[in-house]
Design a protein around this motif. Structure first.
Motif, PDB file in Angstrom:
ATOM      1  N   GLU A 198     -28.838  24.541  33.468  1.00  0.00           N
ATOM      2  CA  GLU A 198     -27.663  24.630  34.223  1.00  0.00           C
ATOM      3  C   GLU A 198     -27.692  25.059  35.497  1.00  0.00           C
ATOM      4  N   GLY A 199     -27.454  24.595  36.471  1.00  0.00           N
ATOM      5  CA  GLY A 199     -27.125  25.091  37.723  1.00  0.00           C
ATOM      6  C   GLY A 199     -28.146  24.617  38.717  1.00  0.00           C
ATOM      7  N   ASP A 200     -29.223  23.871  38.312  1.00  0.00           N
ATOM      8  CA  ASP A 200     -30.469  23.862  39.069  1.00  0.00           C
ATOM      9  C   ASP A 200     -30.258  22.544  39.963  1.00  0.00           C
ATOM     10  N   LEU A 201     -31.117  22.778  41.147  1.00  0.00           N
ATOM     11  CA  LEU A 201     -30.993  21.486  42.217  1.00  0.00           C
ATOM     12  C   LEU A 201     -32.399  21.413  42.356  1.00  0.00           C
ATOM     13  N   LEU A 202     -32.882  19.962  41.911  1.00  0.00           N
ATOM     14  CA  LEU A 202     -34.266  19.593  42.010  1.00  0.00           C
ATOM     15  C   LEU A 202     -34.622  19.534  43.365  1.00  0.00           C
ATOM     16  N   ILE A 203     -35.618  20.217  43.943  1.00  0.00           N
ATOM     17  CA  ILE A 203     -35.916  20.059  45.396  1.00  0.00           C
ATOM     18  C   ILE A 203     -37.694  19.490  45.515  1.00  0.00           C
ATOM     19  N   VAL A 204     -37.608  18.440  46.017  1.00  0.00           N
ATOM     20  CA  VAL A 204     -39.006  17.677  45.922  1.00  0.00           C
ATOM     21  C   VAL A 204     -39.536  17.120  47.224  1.00  0.00           C
ATOM     22  N   THR A 205     -40.926  17.318  47.378  1.00  0.00           N
ATOM     23  CA  THR A 205     -41.595  17.065  48.517  1.00  0.00           C
ATOM     24  C   THR A 205     -42.946  16.184  48.242  1.00  0.00           C
ATOM     25  N   PRO A 206     -43.191  15.146  48.791  1.00  0.00           N
ATOM     26  CA  PRO A 206     -44.683  14.774  48.757  1.00  0.00           C
ATOM     27  C   PRO A 206     -45.557  15.605  49.527  1.00  0.00           C
ATOM     28  N   THR A 207     -46.805  15.516  49.045  1.00  0.00           N
ATOM     29  CA  THR A 207     -48.007  16.284  49.668  1.00  0.00           C
ATOM     30  C   THR A 207     -48.260  15.675  50.959  1.00  0.00           C
ATOM     31  N   ALA A 208     -47.962  14.297  51.074  1.00  0.00           N
ATOM     32  CA  ALA A 208     -48.230  13.507  52.209  1.00  0.00           C
ATOM     33  C   ALA A 208     -47.169  12.624  52.249  1.00  0.00           C
ATOM     34  N   PRO A 209     -46.622  12.486  53.437  1.00  0.00           N
ATOM     35  CA  PRO A 209     -45.486  11.490  53.757  1.00  0.00           C
ATOM     36  C   PRO A 209     -45.470  10.086  52.797  1.00  0.00           C
ATOM     37  N   CYS A 210     -44.257   9.869  52.272  1.00  0.00           N
ATOM     38  CA  CYS A 210     -44.406   8.702  51.598  1.00  0.00           C
ATOM     39  C   CYS A 210     -42.668   8.308  51.486  1.00  0.00           C
ATOM     40  N   ASP A 211     -42.662   6.886  51.588  1.00  0.00           N
ATOM     41  CA  ASP A 211     -40.984   6.641  51.671  1.00  0.00           C
ATOM     42  C   ASP A 211     -40.926   5.545  50.009  1.00  0.00           C
ATOM     43  N   MET A 212     -41.779   5.664  49.086  1.00  0.00           N
ATOM     44  CA  MET A 212     -41.417   4.870  48.014  1.00  0.00           C
ATOM     45  C   MET A 212     -40.310   5.521  47.230  1.00  0.00           C
ATOM     46  N   GLY A 213     -39.796   4.633  46.248  1.00  0.00           N
ATOM     47  CA  GLY A 213     -38.648   5.285  45.433  1.00  0.00           C
ATOM     48  C   GLY A 213     -39.067   5.983  44.330  1.00  0.00           C
ATOM     49  N   TYR A 214     -39.375   7.317  44.479  1.00  0.00           N
ATOM     50  CA  TYR A 214     -39.517   8.216  43.511  1.00  0.00           C
ATOM     51  C   TYR A 214     -38.526   8.446  42.441  1.00  0.00           C
ATOM     52  N   PHE A 215     -37.529   8.226  42.531  1.00  0.00           N
ATOM     53  CA  PHE A 215     -36.417   8.701  41.474  1.00  0.00           C
ATOM     54  C   PHE A 215     -35.423   7.540  41.649  1.00  0.00           C
ATOM     55  N   GLY A 216     -34.518   7.203  40.470  1.00  0.00           N
ATOM     56  CA  GLY A 216     -33.712   6.433  40.041  1.00  0.00           C
ATOM     57  C   GLY A 216     -32.804   6.885  38.868  1.00  0.00           C
ATOM     58  N   ASP A 217     -31.988   5.881  38.313  1.00  0.00           N
ATOM     59  CA  ASP A 217     -30.903   6.421  37.488  1.00  0.00           C
ATOM     60  C   ASP A 217     -31.468   6.868  36.198  1.00  0.00           C
ATOM     61  N   LEU A 218     -32.774   6.653  35.661  1.00  0.00           N
ATOM     62  CA  LEU A 218     -32.988   7.262  34.503  1.00  0.00           C
ATOM     63  C   LEU A 218     -33.367   8.556  34.591  1.00  0.00           C
ATOM     64  N   LEU A 219     -34.089   9.157  35.609  1.00  0.00           N
ATOM     65  CA  LEU A 219     -34.494  10.402  35.788  1.00  0.00           C
ATOM     66  C   LEU A 219     -33.363  11.200  36.200  1.00  0.00           C
ATOM     67  N   ALA A 220     -32.290  10.483  36.825  1.00  0.00           N
ATOM     68  CA  ALA A 220     -31.083  11.067  37.157  1.00  0.00           C
ATOM     69  C   ALA A 220     -30.388  11.498  35.651  1.00  0.00           C
TER      70      ALA A 220
END
Length: 235
Positions: free
Chosen positions: A77-99
């Protein structure tokens, strides 16, 4: 070597997060000396949303979202996920199921320096996301990053447990141990701005409200009526 998951990381108390969320990103950024603002390329998927949460930090391999799934288990409760790739990437890492999974854990949103997809679903769910890209291209699984270690994202260093505030203006990071002080400074700044707003409503302008005239004089400002300016311009 990737694959580290740090458990039991410290967190910013929820009552401080909720207090921080009363202020906008611009106010908090100014209140802490114009520090902590992520690059302007990190933008909201939705509009009209403001959240403050404790940073659960994640690094992901390029084109692989495995570690986001790992990080969900560490969220609460109260967390915010902060995500960065180890090399630039524009792919769709996250969608409705992970949300959906993050919402069930009580997480308040996602900030990612990469791509997301299922945007219409994310909006309908009311799950706030700030990202650099929107992309339907999916990722693979099997390569690991790290969870709850200090990360560099969009020009800022974020430590697990830091407070992160996000709204339509962007994303700002407040170090966990400085949240109380920043809250005090933000409150003082907002009170000052309210006094200025009253003066603007009476017809005063910024030059006087902000005592800018001495600064302008020192900088060498000149006022000329049009006729004199024409003479100088054409002579």
């Amino acid at each position: 070597m990737a694959g580290l998951v740090v458990t039991g990381a410290p967190r910013t108390p929820i009552h401080l997060l909720d207090a921080l969320a009363k202020y906008g990103v611009a106010t908090v950024h100014e209140a802490q000396g114009r520090n902590g603002l992520l690059a302007s390329e990190i933008t909201p998927v939705q509009s009209g949303t403001r959240v403050a949460g404790t940073a659960v930090t994640v690094t992901v391999a390029p084109g692989d979202n495995t570690t986001i799934a790992v990080a969900v288990e560490q969220c609460q409760e109260g967390d915010l996920l902060i995500v960065t790739p180890t090399a630039p990437c524009d792919m769709g890492y996250f969608g409705d199921l992970l949300a959906t999974s993050l919402m069930a854990q009580g997480a308040r949103g996602l900030v990612i320096d990469a791509g997301v997809r299922d945007v219409a679903d994310l909006k309908a769910m009311g799950f706030p996301v700030w990202s650099r890209h929107i992309s339907a291209e999916g990722t693979t699984k099997g390569n690991l990053g790290d969870v709850n270690v200090p990360i560099s994202i969009a020009g800022q260093i974020v430590h697990p447990g830091d407070a992160v505030l996000a709204d339509d203006d962007g994303v700002v990071v407040v170090p966990r141990r400085k949240v109380d002080a920043v809250l005090g400074a933000a409150k003082a700044r907002e009170e000052k701005e309210e006094l200025s707003r009253v003066r603007y409503l009476t017809g005063e302008i910024a030059l006087d409200v902000n005592t800018m005239r001495p600064m302008l004089e020192a900088a060498g400002i000149r006022y000329l009526d049009y006729g004199t300016w024409e003479e100088e311009r054409t002579s």
